[in-house]
Design a protein around this motif. Structure first.
Motif, PDB file in Angstrom:
ATOM      1  N   LEU A  22      15.424  12.719   1.684  1.00  0.00           N
ATOM      2  CA  LEU A  22      15.042  11.420   2.240  1.00  0.00           C
ATOM      3  C   LEU A  22      13.539  11.293   2.491  1.00  0.00           C
ATOM      4  CD1 LEU A  22      17.921  10.946   4.861  1.00  0.00           C
ATOM      5  CD2 LEU A  22      17.850  10.121   2.500  1.00  0.00           C
ATOM      6  N   ARG A  23      12.731  12.054   1.777  1.00  0.00           N
ATOM      7  CA  ARG A  23      11.286  11.976   2.040  1.00  0.00           C
ATOM      8  C   ARG A  23      10.723  10.593   1.718  1.00  0.00           C
ATOM      9  NH1 ARG A  23       7.740  13.191  -2.366  1.00  0.00           N
ATOM     10  NH2 ARG A  23       8.880  13.362  -4.331  1.00  0.00           N
ATOM     11  N   MET A  24      11.204   9.947   0.650  1.00  0.00           N
ATOM     12  CA  MET A  24      10.716   8.609   0.324  1.00  0.00           C
ATOM     13  C   MET A  24      11.251   7.566   1.306  1.00  0.00           C
ATOM     14  SD  MET A  24       8.549   8.980  -1.918  1.00  0.00           S
ATOM     15  CE  MET A  24       8.213   7.228  -2.077  1.00  0.00           C
ATOM     16  N   VAL A  25      12.432   7.821   1.839  1.00  0.00           N
ATOM     17  CA  VAL A  25      12.958   6.915   2.866  1.00  0.00           C
ATOM     18  C   VAL A  25      12.045   6.940   4.084  1.00  0.00           C
ATOM     19  CG1 VAL A  25      14.868   6.481   4.447  1.00  0.00           C
ATOM     20  CG2 VAL A  25      15.324   7.140   2.068  1.00  0.00           C
ATOM     21  N   PHE A  26      11.611   8.149   4.482  1.00  0.00           N
ATOM     22  CA  PHE A  26      10.702   8.265   5.617  1.00  0.00           C
ATOM     23  C   PHE A  26       9.360   7.590   5.325  1.00  0.00           C
ATOM     24  CE2 PHE A  26      13.351  12.103   6.589  1.00  0.00           C
ATOM     25  CZ  PHE A  26      13.930  11.575   7.725  1.00  0.00           C
ATOM     26  N   PHE A  27       8.897   7.740   4.073  1.00  0.00           N
ATOM     27  CA  PHE A  27       7.629   7.096   3.722  1.00  0.00           C
ATOM     28  C   PHE A  27       7.746   5.580   3.829  1.00  0.00           C
ATOM     29  CE2 PHE A  27       5.275   4.885   0.335  1.00  0.00           C
ATOM     30  CZ  PHE A  27       3.993   5.041   0.832  1.00  0.00           C
ATOM     31  N   TRP A  28       8.811   5.012   3.297  1.00  0.00           N
ATOM     32  CA  TRP A  28       8.952   3.567   3.347  1.00  0.00           C
ATOM     33  C   TRP A  28       9.210   3.068   4.772  1.00  0.00           C
ATOM     34  CZ3 TRP A  28       6.949   0.701  -0.083  1.00  0.00           C
ATOM     35  CH2 TRP A  28       6.859   1.130  -1.397  1.00  0.00           C
ATOM     36  N   MET A  29       9.827   3.892   5.596  1.00  0.00           N
ATOM     37  CA  MET A  29       9.965   3.520   7.009  1.00  0.00           C
ATOM     38  C   MET A  29       8.591   3.433   7.673  1.00  0.00           C
ATOM     39  SD  MET A  29      13.304   5.803   8.134  1.00  0.00           S
ATOM     40  CE  MET A  29      13.071   5.411   9.869  1.00  0.00           C
ATOM     41  N   ILE A  30       7.702   4.379   7.328  1.00  0.00           N
ATOM     42  CA  ILE A  30       6.330   4.324   7.845  1.00  0.00           C
ATOM     43  C   ILE A  30       5.618   3.093   7.306  1.00  0.00           C
ATOM     44  CG2 ILE A  30       4.084   5.472   7.826  1.00  0.00           C
ATOM     45  CD1 ILE A  30       5.589   8.140   7.674  1.00  0.00           C
ATOM     46  N   MET A  48       4.389  -4.330   8.466  1.00  0.00           N
ATOM     47  CA  MET A  48       4.855  -5.712   8.558  1.00  0.00           C
ATOM     48  C   MET A  48       5.126  -6.137   9.997  1.00  0.00           C
ATOM     49  SD  MET A  48       7.510  -5.628   5.351  1.00  0.00           S
ATOM     50  CE  MET A  48       7.024  -4.867   3.797  1.00  0.00           C
ATOM     51  N   LEU A  49       5.100  -5.183  10.934  1.00  0.00           N
ATOM     52  CA  LEU A  49       5.368  -5.509  12.332  1.00  0.00           C
ATOM     53  C   LEU A  49       4.057  -5.781  13.049  1.00  0.00           C
ATOM     54  CD1 LEU A  49       7.994  -2.749  13.172  1.00  0.00           C
ATOM     55  CD2 LEU A  49       8.430  -5.140  12.577  1.00  0.00           C
ATOM     56  N   PRO A  50       3.869  -6.966  13.570  1.00  0.00           N
ATOM     57  CA  PRO A  50       2.640  -7.238  14.318  1.00  0.00           C
ATOM     58  C   PRO A  50       2.581  -6.409  15.591  1.00  0.00           C
ATOM     59  CG  PRO A  50       4.187  -9.057  14.553  1.00  0.00           C
ATOM     60  CD  PRO A  50       4.766  -8.131  13.534  1.00  0.00           C
ATOM     61  N   SER A  65      -0.890   5.543  11.925  1.00  0.00           N
ATOM     62  CA  SER A  65      -1.452   4.545  11.010  1.00  0.00           C
ATOM     63  C   SER A  65      -0.720   4.584   9.678  1.00  0.00           C
ATOM     64  CB  SER A  65      -2.952   4.788  10.794  1.00  0.00           C
ATOM     65  OG  SER A  65      -3.462   3.909   9.817  1.00  0.00           O
ATOM     66  N   ALA A  66       0.052   3.550   9.406  1.00  0.00           N
ATOM     67  CA  ALA A  66       0.732   3.459   8.112  1.00  0.00           C
ATOM     68  C   ALA A  66      -0.262   3.225   6.988  1.00  0.00           C
ATOM     69  CB  ALA A  66       1.756   2.330   8.153  1.00  0.00           C
ATOM     70  N   THR A  67      -1.328   2.480   7.255  1.00  0.00           N
ATOM     71  CA  THR A  67      -2.323   2.192   6.220  1.00  0.00           C
ATOM     72  C   THR A  67      -3.010   3.463   5.758  1.00  0.00           C
ATOM     73  OG1 THR A  67      -2.713   0.022   7.208  1.00  0.00           O
ATOM     74  CG2 THR A  67      -4.362   0.837   5.659  1.00  0.00           C
ATOM     75  N   ALA A  68      -3.481   4.281   6.702  1.00  0.00           N
ATOM     76  CA  ALA A  68      -4.157   5.520   6.337  1.00  0.00           C
ATOM     77  C   ALA A  68      -3.196   6.476   5.632  1.00  0.00           C
ATOM     78  CB  ALA A  68      -4.756   6.176   7.571  1.00  0.00           C
TER      79      ALA A  68
END
Length: 282
Positions: free
Chosen positions: A110-118, A123-125, A156-159
């Motif tokens: 589930l490593r990609m699941v965790f990445f997409w959760m991050i 999208m959350l203000p 930081s999801a962006t970083a």
């Protein structure tokens, strides 16, 4: 062959100079006001050259305390804001690099699941997450602490996304060569990935330092004591709705002092910042 057009060159220079004047004049005007007394500021038109009270005003602000914010020195406010900005910038970079490193170079369920959760957290203000985060800080007793000011801002999801994209460009041959040489995960990260990422780290550091320096909403919620205020919060507290109650010369001094550290960071790290944004050699 490059065609020379004097009119176009003159127009370009005029536009550039006009833009600089438009941007720089308010800063210069603020600096002039910071060297004058409150009576001179409130009696228009204020002269456009610096006054004789530079040392007096700046000395009072830095070491004499300001009445509107409980007698706190601006030097303490600068120290608080520097701690917050550095902790947020360094914390975001460290956490994001380690997160991206785990997602790219380790194979686990589930490593990609965790990445997409991050990634979805982008999208959350901030307003959606701020009240639950504040409740956690209250329950942990972190109100009016540096930990309360900085820890919630470090993720930081962006970083993480940017470091992941960079790590994906690392050739598989380099990874295999490191394994053959006996480099473990920590040595590979420290001796190979960190040196390759230094320009990206520098560019992100500048952006994240300014992000931490200019924080307003979170420090406003998590600090009650004037001694723990950042300089942005103090500036807001110094301004009253009635001009007569506002020490405008001190406000201008504090504004100039609040500008200096971010400007120094940008100027001193400009070369690394630009290189990290445009350098294509990976």
């Amino acid at each position: 062959m490059i065609e020379r057009r004097p009119v176009g060159t003159l127009l370009a220079h005029f536009t550039l100079i006009a833009g600089i004047v438009i941007v720089a004049f308010p800063i210069y005007y603020t600096f002039v006001a910071s060297t004058r007394t409150i009576a001179e500021i409130l009696a228009p038109p204020m002269p456009l050259w610096p006054g004789p009270h530079f040392l007096e005003n700046y000395g009072q602000a830095l070491f004499g305390g300001l009445g509107r914010i409980g007698g706190v020195d601006v030097s303490l406010l600068l120290a608080n804001t520097t701690v917050v900005a550095l902790a947020v910038a360094v914390g975001k970079i460290v956490i994001s690099m380690l997160s991206a490193y785990a997602i790219v170079f380790f194979r686990f369920p589930l490593r990609m699941v965790f990445f997409w959760m991050i990634f979805i957290t982008l999208m959350l203000p901030v307003e959606v997450r701020i009240m639950p985060t504040y409740k956690v800080m209250v329950d942990l007793g972190l109100i009016d602490t540096y930990a309360g000011l900085t820890v919630p801002l470090m993720a930081s999801a962006t970083a993480t996304f940017l470091f992941r994209q960079f790590f994906l460009t690392i050739p598989d041959e380099l990874v295999e060569a490191a394994r053959i040489d006996g480099a473990g995960p920590w040595r590979f990260f420290k001796d190979i990935l960190l040196p390759l990422s230094k320009t990206n780290i520098a560019a992100l550091f500048v952006i994240l330092f300014i992000y931490g320096w200019t924080q307003y909403l979170w420090p406003l919620l998590v600090t009650n004591s004037n001694d723990m205020n950042t300089i942005i919060i103090a500036l807001r507290k110094m301004i009253s709705f009635a001009d007569a109650e506002t020490e405008w010369h001190m406000v201008m001094v504090t504004t100039i002092l609040a500008l200096v550290p971010p400007v120094l960071v940008v100027v001193l790290m400009q070369r690394w910042f630009v290189k990290g944004l445009v350098d294509s050699e990976k």
